[in-house]
Design a protein around this motif. Structure first.
Motif, PDB file in Angstrom:
ATOM      1  N   SER A  30       0.787  -1.157  -0.062  1.00  0.00           N
ATOM      2  CA  SER A  30       0.024   0.005  -0.023  1.00  0.00           C
ATOM      3  C   SER A  30       0.765   1.209  -0.041  1.00  0.00           C
ATOM      4  O   SER A  30       0.497   2.388  -0.565  1.00  0.00           O
ATOM      5  N   ARG A  31       2.061   1.358   0.656  1.00  0.00           N
ATOM      6  CA  ARG A  31       2.888   2.315   0.856  1.00  0.00           C
ATOM      7  C   ARG A  31       3.536   2.625  -0.481  1.00  0.00           C
ATOM      8  O   ARG A  31       3.534   3.453  -1.182  1.00  0.00           O
ATOM      9  N   GLU A  32       4.016   1.437  -1.261  1.00  0.00           N
ATOM     10  CA  GLU A  32       4.642   1.570  -2.163  1.00  0.00           C
ATOM     11  C   GLU A  32       3.646   1.925  -3.468  1.00  0.00           C
ATOM     12  O   GLU A  32       4.199   2.622  -4.392  1.00  0.00           O
ATOM     13  N   LEU A  33       2.705   1.576  -3.463  1.00  0.00           N
ATOM     14  CA  LEU A  33       1.704   1.916  -4.692  1.00  0.00           C
ATOM     15  C   LEU A  33       0.917   3.213  -4.447  1.00  0.00           C
ATOM     16  O   LEU A  33       0.225   3.806  -5.151  1.00  0.00           O
ATOM     17  N   GLY A  34       1.141   3.534  -3.245  1.00  0.00           N
ATOM     18  CA  GLY A  34       0.297   4.886  -2.691  1.00  0.00           C
ATOM     19  C   GLY A  34      -1.224   4.796  -2.758  1.00  0.00           C
ATOM     20  O   GLY A  34      -1.973   5.836  -2.962  1.00  0.00           O
ATOM     21  N   VAL A  35      -1.531   3.669  -2.118  1.00  0.00           N
ATOM     22  CA  VAL A  35      -3.203   3.484  -2.002  1.00  0.00           C
ATOM     23  C   VAL A  35      -3.239   2.857  -0.662  1.00  0.00           C
ATOM     24  O   VAL A  35      -2.350   2.467   0.109  1.00  0.00           O
ATOM     25  N   ALA A  36      -4.508   2.937  -0.149  1.00  0.00           N
ATOM     26  CA  ALA A  36      -4.855   2.583   1.237  1.00  0.00           C
ATOM     27  C   ALA A  36      -4.568   0.901   1.267  1.00  0.00           C
ATOM     28  O   ALA A  36      -4.738   0.070   0.384  1.00  0.00           O
ATOM     29  N   ARG A  37      -4.418   0.759   2.656  1.00  0.00           N
ATOM     30  CA  ARG A  37      -3.880  -0.895   2.863  1.00  0.00           C
ATOM     31  C   ARG A  37      -5.336  -1.683   2.607  1.00  0.00           C
ATOM     32  O   ARG A  37      -5.240  -2.790   2.113  1.00  0.00           O
ATOM     33  N   GLY A  38      -6.333  -1.131   2.828  1.00  0.00           N
ATOM     34  CA  GLY A  38      -7.717  -1.713   2.625  1.00  0.00           C
ATOM     35  C   GLY A  38      -7.770  -2.012   0.995  1.00  0.00           C
ATOM     36  O   GLY A  38      -8.551  -3.052   0.744  1.00  0.00           O
ATOM     37  N   THR A  39      -7.366  -1.221   0.372  1.00  0.00           N
ATOM     38  CA  THR A  39      -7.590  -1.096  -1.182  1.00  0.00           C
ATOM     39  C   THR A  39      -6.764  -2.323  -1.465  1.00  0.00           C
ATOM     40  O   THR A  39      -7.282  -3.196  -2.675  1.00  0.00           O
ATOM     41  N   VAL A  40      -5.535  -2.439  -0.938  1.00  0.00           N
ATOM     42  CA  VAL A  40      -4.747  -3.653  -1.674  1.00  0.00           C
ATOM     43  C   VAL A  40      -5.001  -4.851  -1.025  1.00  0.00           C
ATOM     44  O   VAL A  40      -4.977  -5.592  -1.838  1.00  0.00           O
ATOM     45  N   GLN A  41      -5.627  -4.982   0.311  1.00  0.00           N
ATOM     46  CA  GLN A  41      -6.244  -6.030   0.605  1.00  0.00           C
ATOM     47  C   GLN A  41      -7.547  -6.677  -0.377  1.00  0.00           C
ATOM     48  O   GLN A  41      -7.810  -7.823  -0.642  1.00  0.00           O
ATOM     49  N   ALA A  42      -8.198  -5.546  -0.540  1.00  0.00           N
ATOM     50  CA  ALA A  42      -9.602  -5.865  -1.183  1.00  0.00           C
ATOM     51  C   ALA A  42      -9.271  -6.235  -2.686  1.00  0.00           C
ATOM     52  O   ALA A  42      -9.798  -7.433  -3.256  1.00  0.00           O
ATOM     53  N   ARG A  43      -8.206  -5.636  -3.268  1.00  0.00           N
ATOM     54  CA  ARG A  43      -7.637  -6.071  -4.660  1.00  0.00           C
ATOM     55  C   ARG A  43      -7.005  -7.549  -4.638  1.00  0.00           C
ATOM     56  O   ARG A  43      -7.365  -8.195  -5.461  1.00  0.00           O
ATOM     57  N   LEU A  44      -6.292  -7.675  -3.588  1.00  0.00           N
ATOM     58  CA  LEU A  44      -5.691  -9.242  -3.511  1.00  0.00           C
ATOM     59  C   LEU A  44      -6.625 -10.127  -3.121  1.00  0.00           C
ATOM     60  O   LEU A  44      -6.754 -11.062  -3.918  1.00  0.00           O
ATOM     61  N   ASP A  45      -7.767 -10.140  -2.516  1.00  0.00           N
ATOM     62  CA  ASP A  45      -8.929 -10.829  -2.228  1.00  0.00           C
ATOM     63  C   ASP A  45      -9.561 -11.183  -3.583  1.00  0.00           C
ATOM     64  O   ASP A  45      -9.840 -12.292  -3.833  1.00  0.00           O
ATOM     65  N   ARG A  46      -9.905 -10.118  -4.172  1.00  0.00           N
ATOM     66  CA  ARG A  46     -10.597 -10.245  -5.592  1.00  0.00           C
ATOM     67  C   ARG A  46      -9.742 -10.951  -6.758  1.00  0.00           C
ATOM     68  O   ARG A  46     -10.265 -11.696  -7.450  1.00  0.00           O
ATOM     69  N   LEU A  47      -8.445 -10.576  -6.589  1.00  0.00           N
ATOM     70  CA  LEU A  47      -7.587 -11.502  -7.624  1.00  0.00           C
ATOM     71  C   LEU A  47      -7.552 -12.826  -7.582  1.00  0.00           C
ATOM     72  O   LEU A  47      -7.821 -13.749  -8.285  1.00  0.00           O
ATOM     73  N   VAL A  48      -7.537 -13.198  -6.367  1.00  0.00           N
ATOM     74  CA  VAL A  48      -7.531 -14.704  -5.531  1.00  0.00           C
ATOM     75  C   VAL A  48      -8.877 -15.289  -5.974  1.00  0.00           C
ATOM     76  O   VAL A  48      -9.030 -16.231  -6.639  1.00  0.00           O
TER      77      VAL A  48
END
Length: 161
Positions: A30-48
């Motif tokens: 999330s820090r590297e991409l400049g987005v919220a932690r929740g956004t990264v987790q939601a994206r990962l969950d959706r991709l899986v």
């Protein structure tokens, strides 16, 4: 009707980041991409969930574990019992790392790794030991020039290509 790509630019950047630095974690991503932690987790969950990524497991290199020989074997199999008995047999052999149904002269394409040519012969003998395989043809890979790669495909999908 417009079909939406299974990945967008943020998904592609997240997948590339995880491929490059698998231990980064959700917070680091999330820090590297400049987005919220929740956004990264939601994206990962959706991709899986959608099967775009199957897991966040490590990539294992057979060569680094001493399996320096790779062979591709085309198998023709007995048709009366279906594929499942052959697949069960192949799945019981640790050196069989991929099996695909194919068109052409054979029925299955099998990727086998071995420690050396003698070990490869032993594995191939085990592959054909059940009598379910009627014919084989094998080729030994001399060098891997382009390894399994999916990041260019991810990027192309994100760009709509």
């Amino acid at each position: 009707m417009v079909t939406r790509s299974p990945v967008d630019d943020l998904d592609a950047r997240l997948i590339a980041l995880l491929a490059d630095r698998p231990q980064i974690g959700v917070l680091g991503a999330s820090r590297e991409l400049g987005v919220a932690r929740g956004t990264v987790q939601a994206r990962l969950d959706r991709l899986v969930e959608r099967g775009v990524i199957s897991s966040l497991a490590p990539t294992i290199d057979p060569v680094a574990m001493g399996f320096t020989v790779t062979a591709f074997c085309t198998l023709a199999i007995q048709q009366h019992g279906g594929q499942q008995p052959v697949l069960d047999h192949l799945a019981s052999i640790p050196q069989v790392i991929e099996v695909h149904t194919i068109t052409g002269d054979g029925d299955l394409m099998v990727r086998i790794v071995a420690r050396d040519n003698t070990d490869l012969q032993r594995v191939i003998d085990r592959v054909v030991s059940t009598g379910l395989v009627t014919r084989t043809s094998s080729v030994i890979a001399l060098a891997e020039l382009i390894g399994r790669r999916t990041l260019p495909l991810v990027q192309a999908a994100a760009e709509g290509g």
